[in-house]
Design a protein around this motif. Structure first.
Motif, mmCIF file in Angstrom:
data_model
loop_
_atom_site.group_PDB
_atom_site.id
_atom_site.type_symbol
_atom_site.label_atom_id
_atom_site.label_comp_id
_atom_site.label_asym_id
_atom_site.label_seq_id
_atom_site.Cartn_x
_atom_site.Cartn_y
_atom_site.Cartn_z
ATOM 1 N N UNK A 1 -18.737 -56.201 2.694
ATOM 2 C CA UNK A 1 -17.865 -56.079 3.859
ATOM 3 C C UNK A 1 -16.467 -56.529 3.472
ATOM 4 N N UNK A 2 -15.460 -55.810 3.919
ATOM 5 C CA UNK A 2 -14.089 -56.258 3.701
ATOM 6 C C UNK A 2 -13.913 -57.620 4.366
ATOM 7 N N UNK A 3 -12.993 -58.396 3.856
ATOM 8 C CA UNK A 3 -12.810 -59.718 4.439
ATOM 9 C C UNK A 3 -11.621 -59.717 5.399
ATOM 10 N N UNK A 4 -11.604 -60.635 6.352
ATOM 11 C CA UNK A 4 -10.492 -60.719 7.298
ATOM 12 C C UNK A 4 -9.245 -61.295 6.626
ATOM 13 N N UNK A 5 -8.105 -61.182 7.298
ATOM 14 C CA UNK A 5 -6.910 -61.884 6.835
ATOM 15 C C UNK A 5 -7.128 -63.378 7.020
ATOM 16 N N UNK A 6 -6.785 -64.146 5.985
ATOM 17 C CA UNK A 6 -6.918 -65.593 6.064
ATOM 18 C C UNK A 6 -5.559 -66.227 6.358
ATOM 19 N N UNK A 7 -5.534 -67.068 7.384
ATOM 20 C CA UNK A 7 -4.321 -67.775 7.783
ATOM 21 C C UNK A 7 -4.621 -69.267 7.844
ATOM 22 N N UNK A 8 -3.772 -70.060 7.238
ATOM 23 C CA UNK A 8 -3.880 -71.504 7.348
ATOM 24 C C UNK A 8 -2.797 -71.988 8.308
ATOM 25 N N UNK A 9 -3.187 -72.792 9.289
ATOM 26 C CA UNK A 9 -2.257 -73.299 10.294
ATOM 27 C C UNK A 9 -1.812 -74.700 9.907
ATOM 28 N N UNK A 10 -0.525 -74.983 10.034
ATOM 29 C CA UNK A 10 -0.040 -76.297 9.650
ATOM 30 C C UNK A 10 1.226 -76.697 10.372
ATOM 31 N N UNK A 11 1.531 -78.007 10.318
ATOM 32 C CA UNK A 11 2.757 -78.533 10.946
ATOM 33 C C UNK A 11 3.505 -79.448 9.978
ATOM 34 N N UNK A 12 3.149 -79.394 8.693
ATOM 35 C CA UNK A 12 3.837 -80.195 7.688
ATOM 36 C C UNK A 12 3.981 -79.385 6.406
ATOM 37 N N UNK A 13 4.788 -79.920 5.498
ATOM 38 C CA UNK A 13 4.936 -79.267 4.195
ATOM 39 C C UNK A 13 3.643 -79.352 3.391
ATOM 40 N N UNK A 14 2.803 -80.344 3.693
ATOM 41 C CA UNK A 14 1.526 -80.444 2.969
ATOM 42 C C UNK A 14 0.609 -79.275 3.324
ATOM 43 N N UNK A 15 0.578 -78.906 4.605
ATOM 44 C CA UNK A 15 -0.193 -77.734 4.996
ATOM 45 C C UNK A 15 0.357 -76.469 4.371
ATOM 46 N N UNK A 16 1.684 -76.377 4.309
ATOM 47 C CA UNK A 16 2.308 -75.205 3.697
ATOM 48 C C UNK A 16 1.973 -75.127 2.212
ATOM 49 N N UNK A 17 1.981 -76.286 1.537
ATOM 50 C CA UNK A 17 1.653 -76.305 0.113
ATOM 51 C C UNK A 17 0.214 -75.873 -0.130
ATOM 52 N N UNK A 18 -0.699 -76.311 0.742
ATOM 53 C CA UNK A 18 -2.104 -75.922 0.596
ATOM 54 C C UNK A 18 -2.263 -74.414 0.782
ATOM 55 N N UNK A 19 -1.596 -73.850 1.784
ATOM 56 C CA UNK A 19 -1.659 -72.402 1.998
ATOM 57 C C UNK A 19 -1.126 -71.654 0.784
ATOM 58 N N UNK A 20 -0.038 -72.168 0.210
ATOM 59 C CA UNK A 20 0.536 -71.530 -0.979
ATOM 60 C C UNK A 20 -0.428 -71.605 -2.155
ATOM 61 N N UNK A 21 -1.036 -72.768 -2.368
ATOM 62 C CA UNK A 21 -1.968 -72.939 -3.477
ATOM 63 C C UNK A 21 -3.211 -72.070 -3.322
ATOM 64 N N UNK A 22 -3.660 -71.910 -2.074
ATOM 65 C CA UNK A 22 -4.882 -71.148 -1.820
ATOM 66 C C UNK A 22 -4.625 -69.650 -1.684
ATOM 67 N N UNK A 23 -3.361 -69.242 -1.634
ATOM 68 C CA UNK A 23 -3.045 -67.820 -1.529
ATOM 69 C C UNK A 23 -3.402 -67.214 -0.196
ATOM 70 N N UNK A 24 -3.210 -67.991 0.888
ATOM 71 C CA UNK A 24 -3.448 -67.477 2.239
ATOM 72 C C UNK A 24 -2.118 -67.309 2.963
ATOM 73 N N UNK A 25 -2.144 -66.612 4.079
ATOM 74 C CA UNK A 25 -0.979 -66.578 4.951
ATOM 75 C C UNK A 25 -0.834 -67.937 5.634
ATOM 76 N N UNK A 26 0.349 -68.195 6.205
ATOM 77 C CA UNK A 26 0.636 -69.510 6.771
ATOM 78 C C UNK A 26 1.308 -69.375 8.132
#
Length: 330
Positions: free
Chosen positions: A161-186
Motif C-alpha cells: 500500500x502506498x504510504x500517507x504523507x508524514x508530517x511532524x508537528x512542532x513549536x520549537x527548533x528541536x521539533x523542526x530539527x527532528x522533522x529535517x533529520x527524519x525527512x518528513x514535512x513540518x
C-alpha cells in the motif's frame, strides 16, 4: 498561496459532541468546495469541550464524506501509542482513500500525567523516545526495519500500500530539527507559540534530509484567523475565542462561550493582559488585512501554505472566515 484547515471539533456552549462532529464534517465539505488543500483534525483527551479524541476515526468518516481534499491528523500523539499500530491504522486509511491521507504526529503528552497514564494503560513511557518512535513508524510503513531491530520481520498490513504523507508537528527548533533529520514535512504551531517560528523553519529548511517519504522540504504554519467584512466586527467576534483560550489555559470549561457571555464576563487585569498576549497567536480583521498579514508571514516563515484554525462560537461566523479567506487568497 495554499490554505488548509485545522479543526479541533470544539463544542460550542449549547451544543453536543454529536453536533460538533457534524459541524466538523460540514466544514470539511465547505472548505473542499472553496479550494482548500487539506483538512486536519486534532487529538485531545479528558477535556469536556473538545470532542476530537480519536483522529483516525474522524479521518475515515470525513474522507468518506468528501471527494478531493486531503484529510489528516493534526496530530496523533505518538508517544502514547505503538508505532506499529499507528502504522497499521494509516495504512488502512491510505488503502481506503488513496493519495488523500496526511499522517501528522506530535510529541505532546495529551493532557495531565494521570491522563497520559490512562492512555498508555499505566505504562510510564518517556517522551524522549519520540525520535525512535518516528523512526520505527517509518520502518513499519515501509516494512523495512533494520536487521538488528527487535521487531525486524514484523510487517504492518495491508502490505503493498502506498504510504500517507508524514508530517511532524512542532513549536520549537528541536521539533523542526527532528522533522529535517527524519525527512518528513513540518508544521509549525504559530497558534500555540508564535515566538519560535522563524528559527524553527530556517533550521528545518537548512537541515532537511531527503527520505523515501519526501524528497524536498515541505512546511506549513498553523495560525488562528478571524475574518469578516469590518475590522470592528472581527474584533468583536474574536471575543468568544479569546475567552475560550483563557479558560483552556486555566484548566476550566473548554466549551466555546457565546459572544454574549464573552461580552458580559468580567475580566481581571491579568486576564486582559493574557488575552492581549494571546492575540499574537491570531490574525483578526478584514479580508484585505488578513491577506496582507498572511503574505507578510509567508515571507517571514518561508512557506506558501497556512493551516487556518478558528474557534468561534457561531458556526456561520466560522464558515464566513474560511469563505472570505478563500475569496481573497485562492
Amino acid at each position: 498561496m495554499k490554505l488548509s484547515v485545522l479543526d479541533q471539533s470544539v463544542i460550542s456552549s449549547g451544543d453536543s459532541a454529536a453536533q460538533a462532529f457534524r459541524k466538523t464534517v460540514e466544514l470539511a465539505q465547505i472548505t473542499e468546495d472553496l479550494g482548500y488543500t487539506r483538512f486536519w483534525v486534532a487529538e485531545h483527551h479528558n477535556t469536556n469541550g473538545i470532542a476530537g479524541s480519536s483522529p483516525e476515526i474522524l479521518i475515515s468518516h470525513i474522507a468518506s464524506m468528501t471527494k478531493r481534499i486531503r484529510i489528516g491528523s493534526g496530530g496523533v500523539l505518538l508517544p502514547q501509542y505503538s508505532p506499529y499500530k499507528v502504522a497499521e491504522n494509516f495504512k488502512v486509511l491510505e488503502a481506503l482513500f488513496p493519495n488523500r491521507i496526511d499522517a501528522g504526529f506530535g510529541r505532546s503528552p495529551g493532557g495531565s500525567a494521570t491522563t497520559r497514564l490512562a492512555l498508555t494503560d499505566g505504562l510510564r513511557k518517556s517522551l524522549n523516545e519520540f525520535p525512535r518512535q518516528i523512526s520505527d513508524l517509518k520502518g513499519f510503513l515501509l516494512n523495512e526495519l533494520p536487521g538488528d531491530h527487535p521487531f525486524h520481520g514484523i510487517k504492518a498490513y495491508p502490505d503493498k500500500t502506498a504510504f500517507p504523507e508524514l508530517w511532524l508537528l512542532g513549536i520549537t527548533h528541536r521539533g523542526a530539527r527532528l522533522a529535517a533529520e527524519q525527512g518528513t514535512a513540518f508544521t509549525y504551531g504559530h497558534f500555540i507559540t508564535p515566538a519560535n517560528g522563524k528559527r524553527a523553519l530556517e533550521q528545518y529548511y537548512r537541515e532537511f534530509q531527503p527520505s523515501p517519504f519526501l524528497k524536498k522540504p515541505k512546511a506549513n504554519v498553523c495560525i488562528f484567523v478571524v475574518c469578516t467584512e469590518s475590522q470592528e466586527k472581527a474584533e468583536e467576534l474574536a471575543l468568544s475565542q479569546d475567552l475560550w483560550l483563557l479558560r483552556v489555559e486555566k484548566g476550566m470549561d473548554t466549551r466555546i462561550p457565546s459572544l454574549e457571555e464573552a461580552k458580559n464576563t468580567k475580566l481581571t487585569a491579568a486576564d486582559s493582559n493574557r488575552i492581549m498576549e494571546n492575540r499574537k497567536r491570531m490574525i483578526i480583521g478584514t479580508p484585505q488585512k488578513v491577506k496582507n498579514d498572511l503574505m507578510r508571514l509567508s515571507d517571514y516563515y518561508g512557506t506558501e501554505e497556512f493551516m487556518i484554525i478558528n474557534n468561534l462560537h457561531s458556526f456561520q461566523d466560522k464558515v464566513d472566515t474560511y469563505t472570505l479567506l478563500a475569496e481573497a487568497l485562492l
